[in-house]
Design a protein around this motif. Structure first.
Motif, PDB file in Angstrom:
ATOM      1  N   GLY A 255       0.811  -1.201   0.000  1.00 40.72           N
ATOM      2  CA  GLY A 255       0.000   0.000   0.000  1.00 40.72           C
ATOM      3  C   GLY A 255       0.850   1.259   0.000  1.00 40.72           C
ATOM      4  O   GLY A 255       2.066   1.215  -0.200  1.00 40.72           O
ATOM      5  N   PRO A 256       0.236   2.409   0.251  1.00 36.35           N
ATOM      6  CA  PRO A 256       0.980   3.679   0.233  1.00 36.35           C
ATOM      7  C   PRO A 256       1.921   3.806   1.431  1.00 36.35           C
ATOM      8  O   PRO A 256       1.593   3.391   2.543  1.00 36.35           O
ATOM      9  N   VAL A 261      10.163   6.546   3.597  1.00 32.55           N
ATOM     10  CA  VAL A 261      10.144   5.096   3.738  1.00 32.55           C
ATOM     11  C   VAL A 261      10.295   4.433   2.377  1.00 32.55           C
ATOM     12  O   VAL A 261      11.042   3.461   2.215  1.00 32.55           O
ATOM     13  N   GLY A 262       9.585   4.968   1.378  1.00 35.19           N
ATOM     14  CA  GLY A 262       9.703   4.409   0.037  1.00 35.19           C
ATOM     15  C   GLY A 262      11.108   4.505  -0.499  1.00 35.19           C
ATOM     16  O   GLY A 262      11.613   3.567  -1.145  1.00 35.19           O
ATOM     17  N   THR A 263      11.778   5.620  -0.229  1.00 38.71           N
ATOM     18  CA  THR A 263      13.157   5.793  -0.692  1.00 38.71           C
ATOM     19  C   THR A 263      14.086   4.784  -0.030  1.00 38.71           C
ATOM     20  O   THR A 263      14.933   4.177  -0.686  1.00 38.71           O
ATOM     21  N   ASP A 293       1.165  -6.809   9.997  1.00 40.93           N
ATOM     22  CA  ASP A 293      -0.013  -7.132  10.792  1.00 40.93           C
ATOM     23  C   ASP A 293      -1.297  -6.769  10.071  1.00 40.93           C
ATOM     24  O   ASP A 293      -2.174  -6.120  10.613  1.00 40.93           O
ATOM     25  N   GLY A 294      -1.418  -7.187   8.804  1.00 43.00           N
ATOM     26  CA  GLY A 294      -2.646  -6.988   8.046  1.00 43.00           C
ATOM     27  C   GLY A 294      -2.528  -5.856   7.054  1.00 43.00           C
ATOM     28  O   GLY A 294      -1.570  -5.076   7.068  1.00 43.00           O
ATOM     29  N   PRO A 295      -3.499  -5.724   6.143  1.00 45.01           N
ATOM     30  CA  PRO A 295      -3.442  -4.718   5.089  1.00 45.01           C
ATOM     31  C   PRO A 295      -3.316  -3.296   5.621  1.00 45.01           C
ATOM     32  O   PRO A 295      -2.712  -2.450   4.995  1.00 45.01           O
ATOM     33  N   GLY A 296      -3.914  -3.032   6.768  1.00 39.17           N
ATOM     34  CA  GLY A 296      -3.843  -1.680   7.316  1.00 39.17           C
ATOM     35  C   GLY A 296      -2.770  -1.524   8.371  1.00 39.17           C
ATOM     36  O   GLY A 296      -2.787  -0.565   9.136  1.00 39.17           O
ATOM     37  N   SER A 355       8.483   1.329   9.885  1.00 43.07           N
ATOM     38  CA  SER A 355       7.140   1.867  10.059  1.00 43.07           C
ATOM     39  C   SER A 355       6.667   2.479   8.748  1.00 43.07           C
ATOM     40  O   SER A 355       7.463   3.034   7.987  1.00 43.07           O
ATOM     41  N   ARG A 356       5.356   2.369   8.482  1.00 37.94           N
ATOM     42  CA  ARG A 356       4.809   2.893   7.226  1.00 37.94           C
ATOM     43  C   ARG A 356       5.047   4.394   7.101  1.00 37.94           C
ATOM     44  O   ARG A 356       5.322   4.910   6.020  1.00 37.94           O
ATOM     45  N   VAL A 357       4.936   5.116   8.205  1.00 36.20           N
ATOM     46  CA  VAL A 357       5.161   6.566   8.215  1.00 36.20           C
ATOM     47  C   VAL A 357       6.179   6.854   9.287  1.00 36.20           C
ATOM     48  O   VAL A 357       6.046   6.397  10.423  1.00 36.20           O
ATOM     49  N   THR A 358       7.212   7.598   8.951  1.00 38.15           N
ATOM     50  CA  THR A 358       8.257   7.932   9.917  1.00 38.15           C
ATOM     51  C   THR A 358       8.337   9.431  10.089  1.00 38.15           C
ATOM     52  O   THR A 358       8.040  10.188   9.171  1.00 38.15           O
TER      53      THR A 358
END
Length: 366
Positions: A255-256, A261-263, A293-296, A355-358
């Motif tokens: 997901g987004p 994080v993407g870099t 821990d799941g899609p979200g 983490s998805r958002v840092t």
């Protein structure tokens, strides 16, 4: 200059009494020595002298403070302020304050014994206290300013060092992948020129594109922080692995994610694929990214696994190379973890969890 001004006032007071020439000469010489001693006690950069000879210089200052008073009286009493300030600078607390009070009391007592009226004696005591505190305060302020400048220089050197590390790390990560891809595609093109010229031209066009991208990457490193696309890097990795005749399976289902994080995850893919091309005889390579821990879920796990790993590199970080070490530094900077090592049979696994958002800030530009 402030300290010199106080000494000059004391000398002018002595001159105002019209003393004998020899006494005036002695007072001027004593004042010069006192200025020198006070410079040793107060000036930045004289710490070693104070540590080694502080007791002797303080004793000499006391002698030159009180002996002239036997000849010129309380006119020389203003020098007691320097001695009081030196006591605060050279003697450890709380003894320094006892010494400070003793100097002030002795100076006032000497004026009283000389027959000075209580107004002038009180003035001399207050003047001694103020001079001592001024000497102490100016010295501490000067030392603090020096320490601030030194700290600023050290911080500047650290910033330069960090920027050099960033530049070297980014060059390693970017050029390593690009040059490996160019080498592989060039070897493939050589094999295709005679039998499949149309495919060879396609590969030459791809080589040109990779070269242009490598040039753009190097320029972006010089400018500072650059963003990389996780999806684009995975697609590029699949193309290069296919050119190297490695069966690649890509599955990005995370997901987004934030740009930083993407870099970082894109950098992990780039360095991981570069190591696959350089240090293994892989036939298969798997790149997967998904929520733990799941899609979200808030934690993203990136897995890069390949077979045919070099036996000397199957334990991950043991060789001290800069590649995986750089990756671990990048991942840890955004609060993640990176593990690398051999899995079942001949497979090697590189796993990054972030983490998805840092909230970590990207490196500053030079």
């Amino acid at each position: 200059m402030v300290l010199f001004g106080f000494v000059l006032i004391a000398v002018l007071n002595v001159i105002g009494q019209d003393p004998a020439p020899w006494l005036l000469t002695a007072c001027v010489a004593s004042s010069a020595v006192l200025v020198t001693l006070q410079a040793v006690h107060s000036a930045p950069g004289t710490e070693r002298l104070r540590e080694r000879y502080g007791l002797w210089t303080l004793s000499l200052q006391a002698v030159l403070t009180y002996v002239p008073m036997l000849f010129v009286g309380s006119t020389w009493g203003g020098m007691g302020g320097f001695l009081a300030g030196s006591c605060l600078l050279l003697i450890a607390a709380p003894v320094c304050w006892v010494a400070f009070g003793t100097v002030v009391a002795v100076t006032g007592l000497a004026a009283v014994l000389e027959g000075t009226d209580w107004v002038d004696s009180s003035y001399l005591v207050v003047s001694t206290v103020l001079t001592g505190l001024i000497v102490y305060g100016l010295t501490r302020l000067s030392n603090l300013v020096t320490e601030v400048y030194q700290a600023r220089e050290e911080l500047a050197e650290m910033a330069v060092h960090r920027e050099r590390l960033r530049f070297a790390r980014d060059l390693h990560d970017l050029l390593g992948f690009g040059l490996s891809a160019i080498t592989l595609k060039s070897e493939l093109t050589i094999r295709l020129v005679a039998t499949r010229p149309e495919r060879a031209r396609e590969e030459l066009a791809a080589i040109l594109q990779i070269s242009r991208q490598a040039l753009a990457d190097v320029r972006s490193v010089a400018r500072g922080y650059r963003e990389m696309s996780l999806a684009a890097e995975a697609a590029s990795a699949e193309d290069v692995l296919t050119a190297a005749e490695i069966d690649a399976r890509i599955d990005l289902d995370c997901g987004p994610v934030s740009a930083q994080v993407g870099t970082v995850l894109a950098t992990v893919i780039r360095e991981g694929v570069t190591n696959v091309l350089r240090h293994s005889k892989a036939q298969h390579c798997v790149i997967e990214a998904g929520a733990v821990d799941g899609p979200g879920g808030g934690l993203i796990r990136l897995l890069l696994a390949n077979d045919g790993a070099d036996e000397t590199r199957r334990t991950g970080f043991q060789d001290g190379g800069s590649g995986l070490g750089n990756l671990r530094t990048r991942v840890e900077e955004i609060g993640g973890t990176l593990t690398a090592g051999a899995a079942e049979e001949d497979w090697f696994r590189l796993v990054a969890e972030v983490s998805r958002v840092t909230t970590a800030q990207p490196p500053a530009a030079a």
